[in-house]
Design a protein around this motif. Structure first.
Motif, PDB file in Angstrom:
ATOM      1  N   TRP A 278       1.300 -15.215 -15.588  1.00 27.42           N
ATOM      2  CA  TRP A 278       0.995 -13.811 -15.852  1.00 27.42           C
ATOM      3  C   TRP A 278      -0.059 -13.300 -14.876  1.00 27.42           C
ATOM      4  CZ3 TRP A 278       3.638 -10.539 -18.877  1.00 27.42           C
ATOM      5  CH2 TRP A 278       4.500 -11.075 -19.836  1.00 27.42           C
ATOM      6  N   SER A 279      -1.055 -14.130 -14.578  1.00 28.07           N
ATOM      7  CA  SER A 279      -2.089 -13.717 -13.624  1.00 28.07           C
ATOM      8  C   SER A 279      -1.488 -13.482 -12.248  1.00 28.07           C
ATOM      9  CB  SER A 279      -3.189 -14.784 -13.543  1.00 28.07           C
ATOM     10  OG  SER A 279      -3.815 -14.968 -14.790  1.00 28.07           O
ATOM     11  N   LEU A 280      -0.622 -14.390 -11.815  1.00 27.00           N
ATOM     12  CA  LEU A 280       0.031 -14.219 -10.515  1.00 27.00           C
ATOM     13  C   LEU A 280       0.946 -13.001 -10.517  1.00 27.00           C
ATOM     14  CD1 LEU A 280       0.957 -17.939  -9.704  1.00 27.00           C
ATOM     15  CD2 LEU A 280      -0.810 -16.559  -8.601  1.00 27.00           C
ATOM     16  N   ALA A 281       1.673 -12.786 -11.626  1.00 35.54           N
ATOM     17  CA  ALA A 281       2.578 -11.643 -11.704  1.00 35.54           C
ATOM     18  C   ALA A 281       1.816 -10.325 -11.626  1.00 35.54           C
ATOM     19  CB  ALA A 281       3.390 -11.710 -13.001  1.00 35.54           C
ATOM     20  N   LEU A 282       0.714 -10.231 -12.348  1.00 31.17           N
ATOM     21  CA  LEU A 282      -0.086  -9.006 -12.307  1.00 31.17           C
ATOM     22  C   LEU A 282      -0.743  -8.820 -10.949  1.00 31.17           C
ATOM     23  CD1 LEU A 282      -1.672  -9.117 -15.871  1.00 31.17           C
ATOM     24  CD2 LEU A 282       0.089  -7.560 -15.029  1.00 31.17           C
ATOM     25  N   THR A 283      -1.083  -9.918 -10.285  1.00 31.91           N
ATOM     26  CA  THR A 283      -1.623  -9.810  -8.924  1.00 31.91           C
ATOM     27  C   THR A 283      -0.569  -9.245  -7.981  1.00 31.91           C
ATOM     28  OG1 THR A 283      -3.106 -11.684  -9.301  1.00 31.91           O
ATOM     29  CG2 THR A 283      -2.659 -11.088  -7.023  1.00 31.91           C
ATOM     30  N   LEU A 284       0.667  -9.701  -8.113  1.00 30.83           N
ATOM     31  CA  LEU A 284       1.747  -9.162  -7.297  1.00 30.83           C
ATOM     32  C   LEU A 284       1.957  -7.675  -7.562  1.00 30.83           C
ATOM     33  CD1 LEU A 284       4.394 -12.040  -7.608  1.00 30.83           C
ATOM     34  CD2 LEU A 284       2.945 -11.528  -5.639  1.00 30.83           C
ATOM     35  N   LEU A 285       1.893  -7.278  -8.824  1.00 30.79           N
ATOM     36  CA  LEU A 285       2.048  -5.860  -9.162  1.00 30.79           C
ATOM     37  C   LEU A 285       0.870  -5.038  -8.648  1.00 30.79           C
ATOM     38  CD1 LEU A 285       3.475  -6.032 -12.799  1.00 30.79           C
ATOM     39  CD2 LEU A 285       4.694  -5.521 -10.693  1.00 30.79           C
ATOM     40  N   ALA A 286      -0.324  -5.620  -8.671  1.00 27.75           N
ATOM     41  CA  ALA A 286      -1.487  -4.906  -8.147  1.00 27.75           C
ATOM     42  C   ALA A 286      -1.357  -4.661  -6.644  1.00 27.75           C
ATOM     43  CB  ALA A 286      -2.764  -5.689  -8.445  1.00 27.75           C
ATOM     44  N   VAL A 287      -0.878  -5.674  -5.921  1.00 30.46           N
ATOM     45  CA  VAL A 287      -0.651  -5.505  -4.480  1.00 30.46           C
ATOM     46  C   VAL A 287       0.403  -4.426  -4.234  1.00 30.46           C
ATOM     47  CG1 VAL A 287       0.179  -6.649  -2.396  1.00 30.46           C
ATOM     48  CG2 VAL A 287      -1.383  -7.845  -3.935  1.00 30.46           C
ATOM     49  N   THR A 288       1.457  -4.436  -5.042  1.00 35.15           N
ATOM     50  CA  THR A 288       2.505  -3.425  -4.908  1.00 35.15           C
ATOM     51  C   THR A 288       1.968  -2.031  -5.190  1.00 35.15           C
ATOM     52  OG1 THR A 288       4.138  -5.069  -5.610  1.00 35.15           O
ATOM     53  CG2 THR A 288       4.799  -2.758  -5.685  1.00 35.15           C
ATOM     54  N   ALA A 289       1.151  -1.909  -6.239  1.00 38.24           N
ATOM     55  CA  ALA A 289       0.578  -0.607  -6.579  1.00 38.24           C
ATOM     56  C   ALA A 289      -0.324  -0.090  -5.463  1.00 38.24           C
ATOM     57  CB  ALA A 289      -0.204  -0.712  -7.887  1.00 38.24           C
ATOM     58  N   LEU A 290      -1.129  -0.976  -4.882  1.00 38.98           N
ATOM     59  CA  LEU A 290      -1.998  -0.571  -3.780  1.00 38.98           C
ATOM     60  C   LEU A 290      -1.182  -0.146  -2.556  1.00 38.98           C
ATOM     61  CD1 LEU A 290      -4.829  -3.260  -3.983  1.00 38.98           C
ATOM     62  CD2 LEU A 290      -5.032  -0.827  -4.484  1.00 38.98           C
ATOM     63  N   ALA A 291      -0.135  -0.900  -2.255  1.00 39.77           N
ATOM     64  CA  ALA A 291       0.704  -0.551  -1.102  1.00 39.77           C
ATOM     65  C   ALA A 291       1.384   0.791  -1.310  1.00 39.77           C
ATOM     66  CB  ALA A 291       1.743  -1.646  -0.874  1.00 39.77           C
ATOM     67  N   LEU A 292       1.892   1.033  -2.519  1.00 40.57           N
ATOM     68  CA  LEU A 292       2.560   2.297  -2.809  1.00 40.57           C
ATOM     69  C   LEU A 292       1.583   3.457  -2.776  1.00 40.57           C
ATOM     70  CD1 LEU A 292       5.177   3.700  -3.642  1.00 40.57           C
ATOM     71  CD2 LEU A 292       4.580   3.235  -6.033  1.00 40.57           C
ATOM     72  N   ARG A 293       0.402   3.249  -3.341  1.00 41.84           N
ATOM     73  CA  ARG A 293      -0.607   4.307  -3.350  1.00 41.84           C
ATOM     74  C   ARG A 293      -1.063   4.635  -1.928  1.00 41.84           C
ATOM     75  NH1 ARG A 293      -1.632   8.325  -6.345  1.00 41.84           N
ATOM     76  NH2 ARG A 293      -0.568   8.940  -4.432  1.00 41.84           N
ATOM     77  N   THR A 294      -1.271   3.613  -1.114  1.00 38.80           N
ATOM     78  CA  THR A 294      -1.726   3.830   0.255  1.00 38.80           C
ATOM     79  C   THR A 294      -0.658   4.505   1.097  1.00 38.80           C
ATOM     80  OG1 THR A 294      -3.125   1.853   0.089  1.00 38.80           O
ATOM     81  CG2 THR A 294      -2.677   2.697   2.291  1.00 38.80           C
ATOM     82  N   ALA A 295       0.596   4.091   0.919  1.00 38.68           N
ATOM     83  CA  ALA A 295       1.682   4.651   1.722  1.00 38.68           C
ATOM     84  C   ALA A 295       1.932   6.116   1.419  1.00 38.68           C
ATOM     85  CB  ALA A 295       2.961   3.853   1.498  1.00 38.68           C
ATOM     86  N   THR A 296       1.632   6.543   0.195  1.00 35.40           N
ATOM     87  CA  THR A 296       1.915   7.924  -0.192  1.00 35.40           C
ATOM     88  C   THR A 296       0.752   8.875   0.065  1.00 35.40           C
ATOM     89  OG1 THR A 296       1.233   7.386  -2.462  1.00 35.40           O
ATOM     90  CG2 THR A 296       3.571   7.229  -1.959  1.00 35.40           C
ATOM     91  N   LEU A 297      -0.378   8.368   0.531  1.00 39.31           N
ATOM     92  CA  LEU A 297      -1.534   9.242   0.791  1.00 39.31           C
ATOM     93  C   LEU A 297      -1.261  10.315   1.851  1.00 39.31           C
ATOM     94  CD1 LEU A 297      -4.579   6.775   0.632  1.00 39.31           C
ATOM     95  CD2 LEU A 297      -3.916   8.528  -1.021  1.00 39.31           C
ATOM     96  N   PRO A 298      -0.517  10.023   2.940  1.00 40.71           N
ATOM     97  CA  PRO A 298      -0.275  11.085   3.932  1.00 40.71           C
ATOM     98  C   PRO A 298       0.418  12.323   3.384  1.00 40.71           C
ATOM     99  CG  PRO A 298       0.255   8.947   4.857  1.00 40.71           C
ATOM    100  CD  PRO A 298       0.006   8.731   3.400  1.00 40.71           C
ATOM    101  N   ASP A 299       1.138  12.194   2.277  1.00 42.62           N
ATOM    102  CA  ASP A 299       1.832  13.352   1.707  1.00 42.62           C
ATOM    103  C   ASP A 299       0.867  14.378   1.123  1.00 42.62           C
ATOM    104  OD1 ASP A 299       4.194  12.184   2.411  1.00 42.62           O
ATOM    105  OD2 ASP A 299       4.632  11.380   0.424  1.00 42.62           O
ATOM    106  N   TYR A 300      -0.382  13.985   0.917  1.00 42.66           N
ATOM    107  CA  TYR A 300      -1.367  14.918   0.372  1.00 42.66           C
ATOM    108  C   TYR A 300      -1.887  15.901   1.417  1.00 42.66           C
ATOM    109  CZ  TYR A 300      -1.666  12.048  -3.855  1.00 42.66           C
ATOM    110  OH  TYR A 300      -1.379  11.379  -5.013  1.00 42.66           O
ATOM    111  N   SER A 301      -1.629  15.647   2.687  1.00 40.89           N
ATOM    112  CA  SER A 301      -2.240  16.456   3.742  1.00 40.89           C
ATOM    113  C   SER A 301      -1.796  17.911   3.685  1.00 40.89           C
ATOM    114  CB  SER A 301      -1.899  15.871   5.114  1.00 40.89           C
ATOM    115  OG  SER A 301      -0.487  15.827   5.297  1.00 40.89           O
ATOM    116  N   ASN A 302      -0.580  18.173   3.185  1.00 38.73           N
ATOM    117  CA  ASN A 302      -0.074  19.540   3.122  1.00 38.73           C
ATOM    118  C   ASN A 302      -0.209  20.169   1.742  1.00 38.73           C
ATOM    119  OD1 ASN A 302       0.766  19.418   5.846  1.00 38.73           O
ATOM    120  ND2 ASN A 302       2.686  18.412   5.249  1.00 38.73           N
ATOM    121  N   GLN A 303      -0.865  19.459   0.822  1.00 36.36           N
ATOM    122  CA  GLN A 303      -1.031  19.971  -0.532  1.00 36.36           C
ATOM    123  C   GLN A 303      -2.235  20.898  -0.617  1.00 36.36           C
ATOM    124  OE1 GLN A 303       1.039  19.402  -3.110  1.00 36.36           O
ATOM    125  NE2 GLN A 303       2.381  18.051  -1.911  1.00 36.36           N
TER     126      GLN A 303
END
Length: 352
Positions: A278-303
């Motif tokens: 469970w710890s490893l699984a949540l770590t994988l999800l945390a990495v995924t969440a960070l990657a998704l959050r970081t990748a979508t930041l450029p879309d805020y530039s026109n907001q």
């Protein structure tokens, strides 16, 4: 060493080092024997210019998945990683199933079918499909629900096929709309489609050697998840417009952070051997969440509210890191205490 053998040994690097040390020479010898056509000229040509077939590469990839993401009979580290990937996949599939199921209620609310909720604001318009084709195309996203149920019931290939139906139509729609200029170019839809493709590939961890999924808790998690996350979220957003600033990547970060906190609290009183996957699984999800959050930041530039949105996103990233880093450290320490994959391993049968 011939070029053909070099190519084959390069593909064999996908396998764990200990397994290669035991079986690589035998596998290479069997492969080279299978490439002997009986015609010296043809065999010499294949030896110099041939490559492993796609079916052979696929069999090695399948073997690598079974060895690295092992089942109940696998060594402890391989089993821990296998369970982690399976748990992370189930949780991600559950999130998809919960959100698409709850979106039915949102559609009913927007169309005025739920009288006890406040009427939707003007900025929440309901756009109905123009014809039967668009209706079927729009309903493709709901395929995540039967895909999740199929995976829980042990039908992995069915789940992958159904999930593919949920991935392809949105990808085509996004590509057509952005190419035609109907919607502005943005990273967010493509980042989410990429995560979906990774999720589709991760279902390979549910191979024949993997332990069966406990059906009852994972099926019960679907209605529980709907009442705990999307229903309150959409209800609050219907009455508090300020909370509409929380997008899908932000919600993903929030849910993962809360889940990690709950896990860390429960981990203190539980055995690490049981909580490690469970710890490893949540770590994988945390990495995924960070990657998704970081990748979508450029879309805020026109907001118009880009400063507020960037601030909220920064808080989300800090929250995930604050909880995810300690959890990852604990998981890695517990993983290192497990015995590694043994040098001698039974060779599974693979097609050549």
């Amino acid at each position: 060493m011939s070029p053909l053998e070099e190519h084959y040994r390069f593909v064999l690097r996908l396998l764990p080092a200990a397994y290669r040390q035991e079986w690589e020479d035998d596998m290479v010898a069997a492969f080279l024997d299978s490439m002997d056509t009986g015609d010296p000229e043809t065999t010499a040509y294949l030896t110099d210019y041939g490559r492993p077939s796609l079916s052979e590469v696929a069999s090695i990839v399948s073997l690598a998945v079974r060895l690295r993401l092992g089942g109940a009979d696998a060594p402890p580290r391989s089993y821990a990683w296998g369970q982690a990937v399976r748990l992370a996949t189930l949780m991600a599939m559950l999130a998809h199933a919960v959100m698409v199921t709850a979106s039915i209620a949102v559609t009913l609310w927007l169309s005025g079918k739920i009288a006890w909720l406040p009427a939707p604001a003007l900025e929440w318009p309901l756009s109905l499909p123009s014809n039967i084709w668009h209706t079927a195309w729009s309903l493709a996203g709901y395929a995540w629900l039967p895909a999740y149920v199929a995976l829980v019931l042990g039908h992995r290939r069915v789940a992958q096929a159904v999930a593919l139906l949920a991935i392809v139509p949105p990808a085509i729609t996004t590509a057509v709309e952005q190419a035609a200029g109907d919607v502005p170019l943005s990273v967010s839809p493509w980042a989410m489609r990429f995560i979906d493709v990774v999720l589709l590939l991760a279902m390979a961890a549910f191979h024949h050697g993997a332990p069966p999924v406990p059906r009852r808790p994972w099926l019960l998690a679907l209605p529980i998840g709907i009442f705990l996350v999307p229903v309150p979220l959409f209800t609050i957003q219907a009455t508090r417009p300020a909370l509409r600033l929380l997008d899908w990547p932000g919600l993903f970060c929030a849910v993962v952070t809360v889940t990690m906190v709950v896990h860390l609290v429960g981990r203190v009183s539980s055995r690490s051997s049981r909580t490690l996957p469970w710890s490893l699984a949540l770590t994988l999800l945390a990495v995924t969440a960070l990657a998704l959050r970081t990748a979508t930041l450029p879309d805020y530039s026109n907001q118009a509210q880009r400063t507020t949105l960037a601030t909220i996103a920064s808080v989300e990233v800090i929250a995930v890191l604050a909880v995810g880093v300690p959890l990852a450290v604990l998981a890695i320490r517990a993983l290192r205490r497990l015995p590694p994959i043994p040098a001698v391993a039974r060779r599974p049968t693979t097609p050549t």
